[in-house]
Design an enzyme around this catalytic site. Structure first.
Site, short mmCIF file in Angstrom:
data_model
loop_
_atom_site.label_atom_id
_atom_site.label_comp_id
_atom_site.label_asym_id
_atom_site.label_seq_id
_atom_site.Cartn_x
_atom_site.Cartn_y
_atom_site.Cartn_z
N CYS A 114 -8.42 1.70 6.41
CA CYS A 114 -7.90 2.48 5.27
C CYS A 114 -8.33 1.90 3.93
CB CYS A 114 -6.38 2.57 5.36
SG CYS A 114 -5.58 1.05 4.83
N THR A 140 -6.44 0.69 11.56
CA THR A 140 -6.65 0.87 10.11
C THR A 140 -6.78 -0.43 9.33
OG1 THR A 140 -4.27 0.96 9.81
CG2 THR A 140 -5.41 3.08 10.04
N CYS A 174 0.87 -1.18 0.00
CA CYS A 174 0.00 0.00 0.00
C CYS A 174 0.91 1.24 0.00
CB CYS A 174 -0.85 0.00 1.26
SG CYS A 174 0.19 0.01 2.75
N GLU A 186 0.21 -0.66 16.26
CA GLU A 186 -0.59 0.51 15.88
C GLU A 186 -1.53 0.90 17.03
OE1 GLU A 186 -2.59 0.49 12.00
OE2 GLU A 186 -4.20 1.69 12.88
N SER A 244 1.50 -9.90 10.60
CA SER A 244 0.87 -8.83 9.82
C SER A 244 -0.64 -8.91 9.99
CB SER A 244 1.24 -8.99 8.34
OG SER A 244 0.41 -8.18 7.56
N HIS A 261 -1.19 -4.87 19.50
CA HIS A 261 -0.66 -4.54 18.17
C HIS A 261 0.03 -3.17 18.24
CE1 HIS A 261 -0.49 -3.33 13.98
NE2 HIS A 261 -0.56 -4.62 13.68
N ASN A 312 -3.13 -7.04 8.82
CA ASN A 312 -3.98 -6.93 7.63
C ASN A 312 -3.93 -8.22 6.81
OD1 ASN A 312 -2.44 -6.41 4.86
ND2 ASN A 312 -1.20 -5.52 6.50
N SER A 322 2.01 -5.48 3.39
CA SER A 322 3.46 -5.41 3.65
C SER A 322 4.24 -6.47 2.88
CB SER A 322 3.70 -5.58 5.16
OG SER A 322 2.95 -6.67 5.66
O1 10E Z 1 0.14 -5.67 11.18
P1 10E Z 1 -0.28 -4.61 10.19
O2 10E Z 1 -1.21 -5.09 9.17
O3 10E Z 1 -0.79 -3.41 10.93
O4 10E Z 1 1.05 -4.07 9.48
P2 10E Z 1 1.87 -4.48 8.21
O5 10E Z 1 3.25 -3.99 8.40
O6 10E Z 1 1.70 -5.92 7.88
O7 10E Z 1 1.18 -3.69 6.99
C1 10E Z 1 1.22 -2.30 6.91
C2 10E Z 1 0.18 -1.71 7.76
C3 10E Z 1 0.39 -0.74 8.70
C4 10E Z 1 1.63 0.02 8.81
C5 10E Z 1 -0.70 -0.39 9.65
N1 10E Z 1 -1.54 0.60 9.17
FE1 SF4 Z 2 -1.01 0.84 4.44
FE2 SF4 Z 2 -1.56 0.90 7.01
FE3 SF4 Z 2 -1.33 3.15 5.67
FE4 SF4 Z 2 -3.40 1.53 5.23
S1 SF4 Z 2 -2.96 2.68 7.08
S2 SF4 Z 2 -2.17 2.62 3.69
S3 SF4 Z 2 -2.41 -0.47 5.52
S4 SF4 Z 2 0.29 1.64 6.05
#
Ligand code: 10E
Ligand code: SF4
Length: 322
Positions: free
Chosen positions: A203, A173, A19, A134, A231, A132, A233, A276
């Site tokens: 998001c 998010t 993303c 975040e 992760s 988590h 998401n 990610s």
């Molecule tokens: O564990 P998450 O999905 O929050 O993180 P990720 O590093 O796998 O993916 C990016 C998402 C972020 C930074 C949270 N908004």
């Molecule tokens: Fe990516 Fe997290 Fe930002 Fe959404 S909030 S665009 S998943 S980094």
């Protein structure tokens, strides 16, 4: 073995993978390495993907869990895309560290919302997953006790706020869109005056990736979500696939991790990737299937994405010449 392989139709979700917030955070580390040279310290995995972290380590990034592990240095210290409690930049400033914040702007938006609610004397109910990073970062925007975390509608039933207490809600998010709608409905049912964002704070990338999985999952025998177990998401994408009717859905980090007991005898496969997970790992996994199957890949697109976030100010090209 050519000609003897069984056929496999792969439906590839689009959008999938990186993303805009992840691209920005990884670019921030790479650009810091380019401008300032190694070492560049990074607090927490810049994004939750071991392949990404290991490749940045090889270029000179040093990952730490806490700022206390960073020595006295003039080297940059980058905060991960997930965001940090307010105490972290404050600590960095006190130690005169050169801090660069790679928090995704869409996470920062939630931080600012929480602050605004507090300013208006509203207690904030945060929907998210305990522990988590975040969630820790968002809770850490306000003084202790100003935010109450709920994960489920059952948690909402246990809340004991009086009806006259001004309330607001915010969300992580990367949550499941459907689960969150249920929790928000439960909040609104119990506290009709609760204030919140237009829908939730999930998001665009989370929403779009879940939507694509929903489209494909009912049509396939199995689904692979390329992504790391930590992760959030990516985990949600696996759950969405199962709930949408896919009998077998698994998170897979690398091609070598595919469990052929599960994926060795199928006719159709769905593939997506968490926000990610780099595209090179999607290719690696499709290549692993192509060794065992005669594969045909079809991309199924459910949304177009054109979101872009500029780098943190300290890393923009004009700074490089200073
Ligand atoms: O564990 P998450 O999905 O929050 O993180 P990720 O590093 O796998 O993916 C990016 C998402 C972020 C930074 C949270 N908004
Ligand atoms: Fe990516 Fe997290 Fe930002 Fe959404 S909030 S665009 S998943 S980094």
């Amino acid at each position: 073995m050519a000609g003897t392989k069984p056929k496999l139709e792969i439906l590839l979700c689009a959008p999938r993978g990186f993303c805009a917030g992840v691209v920005r955070a990884i670019d921030a580390v790479e650009q810091a390495l380019k401008i300032y040279g190694p070492p560049v310290y990074v607090r927490h995995e810049i994004v939750h993907n071991r392949y990404v972290v290991e490749s940045l380590k090889r270029k000179g990034a040093v990952f730490v869990d806490e700022l206390s592990e960073v020595p006295v240095t003039t080297a940059p210290v980058i905060f991960s895309a997930h965001g940090v409690p307010k105490a972290v930049p404050a600590d960095a400033a006190e130690r005169r560290l050169f801090a660069i914040d790679a928090t995704c702007p869409l996470v920062t938006k939630v931080h600012r919302e929480a602050e605004l609610h507090a300013k208006r004397d509203r207690h904030v109910v945060l929907i998210g997953h305990q522990g988590h990073p975040e969630v820790i970062g968002t809770i850490g925007q306000l003084p202790p006790g100003a935010i109450t975390l709920v994960e489920t509608a059952a948690d909402v039933a246990k809340l004991d706020f009086t009806q006259d207490r001004p309330l607001a809600y915010a969300t992580q998010t990367t949550l499941s869109v459907d689960d969150t709608a249920e929790v928000v409905a439960a909040l609104k049912a119990r506290f009709p005056d609760i204030v919140g964002p237009h829908k939730e704070d999930i998001c665009y990338a989370t929403t779009n990736r879940q939507e694509a999985v929903k489209r494909i999952a009912p049509q396939v025998d199995a689904m692979i979500v390329v992504g790391s177990p930590n992760s959030s998401n990516s985990q949600r994408l696996r759950e969405v696939a199962e709930r949408a009717g896919c009998p077998t859905a698994r998170l897979v980090l690398r091609g070598a991790d595919i469990d052929w007991n599960l994926f060795g005898n199928i006719r159709t496969l769905g593939v997506t990737a968490g926000a990610s997970a780099p595209e090179i790992l999607v290719e690696e996994i499709i290549d692993a299937f192509a060794e065992r199957y005669d594969v045909v890949v079809e991309t199924v697109s459910t949304a177009d994405e054109s979101v872009f976030f500029p780098l943190p100010r300290a890393l923009r090209p004009e700074m490089a010449s200073n």
